[in-house]
Design a protein around this motif. Structure first.
Motif, PDB file in Angstrom:
ATOM      1  N   LEU A  21      -9.375  12.785   3.059  1.00  0.00           N
ATOM      2  CA  LEU A  21      -8.417  13.393   3.830  1.00  0.00           C
ATOM      3  C   LEU A  21      -7.195  12.387   4.284  1.00  0.00           C
ATOM      4  N   GLY A  22      -7.887  11.253   4.924  1.00  0.00           N
ATOM      5  CA  GLY A  22      -6.786  10.489   5.566  1.00  0.00           C
ATOM      6  C   GLY A  22      -7.352   9.213   6.097  1.00  0.00           C
ATOM      7  N   GLY A  23      -6.569   8.348   7.000  1.00  0.00           N
ATOM      8  CA  GLY A  23      -6.786   6.907   7.465  1.00  0.00           C
ATOM      9  C   GLY A  23      -7.212   7.095   8.918  1.00  0.00           C
ATOM     10  N   CYS A  24      -7.930   6.208   9.506  1.00  0.00           N
ATOM     11  CA  CYS A  24      -8.137   6.274  11.135  1.00  0.00           C
ATOM     12  C   CYS A  24      -8.665   4.811  11.733  1.00  0.00           C
TER      13      CYS A  24
ATOM     14  N   TYR B 125       7.703  10.046   2.964  1.00  0.00           N
ATOM     15  CA  TYR B 125       8.477   9.839   1.641  1.00  0.00           C
ATOM     16  C   TYR B 125       8.072   8.443   0.786  1.00  0.00           C
ATOM     17  N   ARG B 126       7.529   8.628  -0.176  1.00  0.00           N
ATOM     18  CA  ARG B 126       7.017   7.339  -0.944  1.00  0.00           C
ATOM     19  C   ARG B 126       7.626   7.407  -2.303  1.00  0.00           C
ATOM     20  N   ASN B 127       7.803   6.116  -2.781  1.00  0.00           N
ATOM     21  CA  ASN B 127       8.278   5.891  -4.078  1.00  0.00           C
ATOM     22  C   ASN B 127       7.128   6.123  -5.104  1.00  0.00           C
ATOM     23  N   GLU B 128       6.727   7.291  -5.258  1.00  0.00           N
ATOM     24  CA  GLU B 128       5.551   7.572  -6.092  1.00  0.00           C
ATOM     25  C   GLU B 128       5.653   8.731  -7.447  1.00  0.00           C
ATOM     26  N   THR B 129       5.037   8.424  -8.382  1.00  0.00           N
ATOM     27  CA  THR B 129       5.066   9.572  -9.241  1.00  0.00           C
ATOM     28  C   THR B 129       4.145  10.799  -8.958  1.00  0.00           C
TER      29      THR B 129
ATOM     30  N   VAL C 200       6.019   7.042  14.516  1.00  0.00           N
ATOM     31  CA  VAL C 200       5.989   7.897  15.775  1.00  0.00           C
ATOM     32  C   VAL C 200       5.262   7.405  16.774  1.00  0.00           C
ATOM     33  N   GLN C 201       3.937   6.892  16.365  1.00  0.00           N
ATOM     34  CA  GLN C 201       2.913   6.467  17.343  1.00  0.00           C
ATOM     35  C   GLN C 201       3.663   5.517  18.261  1.00  0.00           C
ATOM     36  N   VAL C 202       4.464   4.780  17.529  1.00  0.00           N
ATOM     37  CA  VAL C 202       5.175   3.423  18.437  1.00  0.00           C
ATOM     38  C   VAL C 202       6.199   4.048  19.237  1.00  0.00           C
TER      39      VAL C 202
ATOM     40  N   PHE D 244      -3.176  11.986   8.237  1.00  0.00           N
ATOM     41  CA  PHE D 244      -3.859  12.488   6.932  1.00  0.00           C
ATOM     42  C   PHE D 244      -2.638  13.302   6.213  1.00  0.00           C
ATOM     43  N   GLY D 245      -2.841  13.735   5.174  1.00  0.00           N
ATOM     44  CA  GLY D 245      -1.896  14.451   4.600  1.00  0.00           C
ATOM     45  C   GLY D 245      -2.042  15.629   4.845  1.00  0.00           C
ATOM     46  N   LEU D 246      -0.966  16.527   5.298  1.00  0.00           N
ATOM     47  CA  LEU D 246      -1.141  18.108   5.678  1.00  0.00           C
ATOM     48  C   LEU D 246      -1.332  18.886   4.406  1.00  0.00           C
TER      49      LEU D 246
ATOM     50  N   VAL E  80       7.542  13.336  -1.780  1.00  0.00           N
ATOM     51  CA  VAL E  80       7.999  13.952  -0.411  1.00  0.00           C
ATOM     52  C   VAL E  80       6.432  14.499  -0.164  1.00  0.00           C
ATOM     53  N   PHE E  81       5.895  14.497   0.964  1.00  0.00           N
ATOM     54  CA  PHE E  81       4.752  15.241   1.474  1.00  0.00           C
ATOM     55  C   PHE E  81       4.773  15.363   3.203  1.00  0.00           C
ATOM     56  N   HIS E  82       3.680  15.717   3.556  1.00  0.00           N
ATOM     57  CA  HIS E  82       3.827  15.814   5.075  1.00  0.00           C
ATOM     58  C   HIS E  82       2.587  15.263   5.480  1.00  0.00           C
ATOM     59  N   GLN E  83       2.695  14.625   6.636  1.00  0.00           N
ATOM     60  CA  GLN E  83       1.453  13.903   7.077  1.00  0.00           C
ATOM     61  C   GLN E  83       1.277  14.566   8.673  1.00  0.00           C
ATOM     62  N   ILE E  84       0.062  14.330   9.396  1.00  0.00           N
ATOM     63  CA  ILE E  84       0.009  14.597  10.698  1.00  0.00           C
ATOM     64  C   ILE E  84      -0.816  13.467  11.275  1.00  0.00           C
TER      65      ILE E  84
ATOM     66  N   MET F 108       0.812  -1.269  -0.182  1.00  0.00           N
ATOM     67  CA  MET F 108       0.027   0.092   0.113  1.00  0.00           C
ATOM     68  C   MET F 108       0.842   1.184  -0.067  1.00  0.00           C
ATOM     69  N   GLN F 109       1.953   1.147   0.449  1.00  0.00           N
ATOM     70  CA  GLN F 109       2.843   2.329   0.650  1.00  0.00           C
ATOM     71  C   GLN F 109       4.304   1.918   0.238  1.00  0.00           C
ATOM     72  N   ASP F 110       4.505   2.497  -1.312  1.00  0.00           N
ATOM     73  CA  ASP F 110       5.645   2.286  -1.858  1.00  0.00           C
ATOM     74  C   ASP F 110       6.886   2.964  -1.397  1.00  0.00           C
TER      75      ASP F 110
HETATM   76  C1  FA5 Z   1      -1.311   6.166   6.132  1.00  0.00           C
HETATM   77  O1  FA5 Z   1      -0.412   6.734   5.812  1.00  0.00           O
HETATM   78  C2  FA5 Z   1      -1.616   5.796   7.489  1.00  0.00           C
HETATM   79  N1  FA5 Z   1      -0.482   5.940   8.169  1.00  0.00           N
HETATM   80  C3  FA5 Z   1      -2.868   6.735   8.146  1.00  0.00           C
HETATM   81  C4  FA5 Z   1      -3.283   6.278   9.368  1.00  0.00           C
HETATM   82  C5  FA5 Z   1      -2.887   6.717  10.637  1.00  0.00           C
HETATM   83  C6  FA5 Z   1      -4.432   5.296   9.468  1.00  0.00           C
HETATM   84  C7  FA5 Z   1      -3.320   6.134  11.937  1.00  0.00           C
HETATM   85  C8  FA5 Z   1      -4.975   4.826  10.482  1.00  0.00           C
HETATM   86  C9  FA5 Z   1      -4.155   5.216  11.842  1.00  0.00           C
HETATM   87  P1  FA5 Z   1      -2.540   6.577   3.639  1.00  0.00           P
HETATM   88  O2  FA5 Z   1      -1.419   5.769   2.840  1.00  0.00           O
HETATM   89  O3  FA5 Z   1      -3.913   6.365   3.243  1.00  0.00           O
HETATM   90  O4  FA5 Z   1      -2.574   6.114   5.101  1.00  0.00           O
HETATM   91  O5  FA5 Z   1      -2.249   7.982   3.774  1.00  0.00           O
HETATM   92  C10 FA5 Z   1      -2.812   8.709   4.617  1.00  0.00           C
HETATM   93  C11 FA5 Z   1      -3.113  10.429   3.764  1.00  0.00           C
HETATM   94  O6  FA5 Z   1      -1.651  10.828   3.523  1.00  0.00           O
HETATM   95  C12 FA5 Z   1      -4.043  10.121   2.465  1.00  0.00           C
HETATM   96  O7  FA5 Z   1      -5.210  10.153   2.828  1.00  0.00           O
HETATM   97  C13 FA5 Z   1      -3.383  11.455   1.697  1.00  0.00           C
HETATM   98  O8  FA5 Z   1      -4.138  12.567   2.275  1.00  0.00           O
HETATM   99  C14 FA5 Z   1      -1.867  11.745   2.242  1.00  0.00           C
HETATM  100  N2  FA5 Z   1      -1.134  11.110   1.065  1.00  0.00           N
HETATM  101  C15 FA5 Z   1      -0.813   9.789   0.881  1.00  0.00           C
HETATM  102  N3  FA5 Z   1       0.073   9.744  -0.101  1.00  0.00           N
HETATM  103  C16 FA5 Z   1       0.499  10.913  -0.496  1.00  0.00           C
HETATM  104  C17 FA5 Z   1       1.209  11.563  -1.370  1.00  0.00           C
HETATM  105  N4  FA5 Z   1       1.995  10.583  -2.174  1.00  0.00           N
HETATM  106  N5  FA5 Z   1       1.066  12.675  -1.553  1.00  0.00           N
HETATM  107  C18 FA5 Z   1       0.431  13.417  -0.817  1.00  0.00           C
HETATM  108  N6  FA5 Z   1      -0.339  13.063   0.207  1.00  0.00           N
HETATM  109  C19 FA5 Z   1      -0.245  11.901   0.327  1.00  0.00           C
END
Ligand code: FA5
Length: 341
Positions: A284-287, A197-201, A176-178, A312-314, A209-213, A153-155
């Motif tokens: 927006l994200g996963g939970c 970081y993900r190996n994505e186009t 960081v949760q862990v 979720f993606g910042l 490169v992106f940010h999450q919270i 799911m995450q390259d």
């Molecule tokens: C995760 O990364 C999980 N860690 C989220 C999570 C946390 C689930 C805690 C449950 C509990 P996912 O791969 O779906 O899930 O990414 C979450 C969000 O990050 C996406 O919904 C999107 O908003 C953002 N995101 C993911 N990949 C990218 C990308 N390549 N560029 C920009 N934003 C991205």
């Protein structure tokens, strides 16, 4: 030879006078006295035509030598003494200044700070973790054993350090949760922003490169309802009360049950438009509720505590709030974009 005119041409005395001068004004005065139109050198030169043919070259050479030496001495003294005139006019305090150009925070940083403020007001702490992670924190401790299909799911971008343990650029902020659960005892209420970081186009909404919270709550008696209420609270604090959130079933190895959360589209108020692909909702994200296996991997008793997490993606937040697209706009560093927000 007219001896009355010659004594004025006293090179030694003139050089002493120059070296004794203390100010640009005194030097200017000496320049006039020796080299000016009616100065010593000019007046002696005028007498040359009245001299005998034998004396003319002697006096002519003496005048040239005097002029050259005094010019040289005055120029050297001027260079040390500074400009000939000093502007003593009063400063005009009514003139407009140039102002001082100040930088400001990048839009992603502003969003991160705004969200941190929202979560701190809800009683959360803020934590950070490393961007270069081990496989254990990024995957295994989160219930992704080696070879687990969910890893796809995450390259992932791996860092080759020639070590037996796999080192990688974290693909999400969940490691960081862990780290937080390892170092703190419940109750835990914590948010963890950072770069991932993900190996994505690169495309309009995805970047390598992106940010999450990330958010994590661990306490006695937490339920899925608390998770849903928390998501509603921070999304409406950032976007306003009008925006609604919804949860749809999903899958993550580290949460059970898991959900995907989405916001009612801020562009069409949920009625359907191009941005939300006519669904009225924007993901927006996963939970989900923290999986008991994750609690066990960090030594927290899942019989005693329960917890929820979300991530979720910042960039998605300011993209939705201000209509910024594509995502690379955040990283281009175009000053026209940077100064607009
Ligand atoms: C995760 O990364 C999980 N860690 C989220 C999570 C946390 C689930 C805690 C449950 C509990 P996912 O791969 O779906 O899930 O990414 C979450 C969000 O990050 C996406 O919904 C999107 O908003 C953002 N995101 C993911 N990949 C990218 C990308 N390549 N560029 C920009 N934003 C991205």
């Amino acid at each position: 030879m007219d001896t009355d005119a010659v004594p004025d041409l006293n090179l030694t005395a003139a050089l002493e006078a120059v070296s004794a001068a203390r100010s640009p004004e005194q030097l200017a005065e000496l320049r006039r006295e020796y080299l000016g139109k009616r100065g010593v050198a000019a007046r002696v030169k005028e007498t040359i035509k009245s001299l005998s043919p034998e004396d003319r070259p002697i006096v002519g050479q003496a005048v040239s030598l005097f002029t050259a030496k005094i010019t040289e001495a005055l120029d050297a003294a001027d260079a040390v003494a500074g400009p000939e005139t000093i502007d003593e006019s009063p400063i005009d305090l009514t003139l407009r200044g140039h102002g001082r150009k100040r930088g400001h925070m990048h839009l992603v940083t502003q969003c991160r700070r705004d969200l941190e403020d929202v979560f701190v007001s809800l009683g959360y702490q803020v934590a950070e973790g490393p961007e270069v992670e081990s496989d254990w924190y990024n995957f295994e401790a989160l219930n992704f054993p080696p070879g687990h299909p969910a890893r796809a799911m995450q390259d992932t971008l791996y860092v080759d350090l020639g070590e037996p343990e796999q080192v990688l650029l974290r693909t999400h902020t969940s490691p960081v949760q862990v780290r937080v659960m390892e170092s703190q005892t419940p109750p835990i209420y914590c948010v963890m922003p950072g770069r991932t970081y993900r190996n994505e186009t690169l495309d309009a909404r995805h970047s390598p490169v992106f940010h999450q919270i990330e958010g994590l709550a661990v306490d006695r008696g937490l339920t899925f309802g608390d998770l849903a209420g928390t998501i509603e609270a921070f999304t409406s604090a950032y976007f306003g009360q009008k925006v609604k959130s919804r949860l749809l079933p999903s899958y993550f190895p580290f949460t059970e049950p898991s959900a995907e959360f989405a916001l009612s589209c801020v562009f069409c108020d949920g009625s359907g438009c191009r941005v939300c692909s006519n669904t009225g909702w924007i993901e927006l994200g996963g939970c989900g509720m923290v999986d008991p296996n994750v609690f066990r991997s960090v030594g927290i008793d899942p019989e005693e505590f329960s917890g929820f997490a979300f991530g979720f993606g910042l960039e998605r937040m300011p993209m939705l709030r201000y209509g910024v697209e594509p995502i690379k706009t955040f990283f281009d560093n175009d000053v026209r974009f940077l100064t607009r927000y």
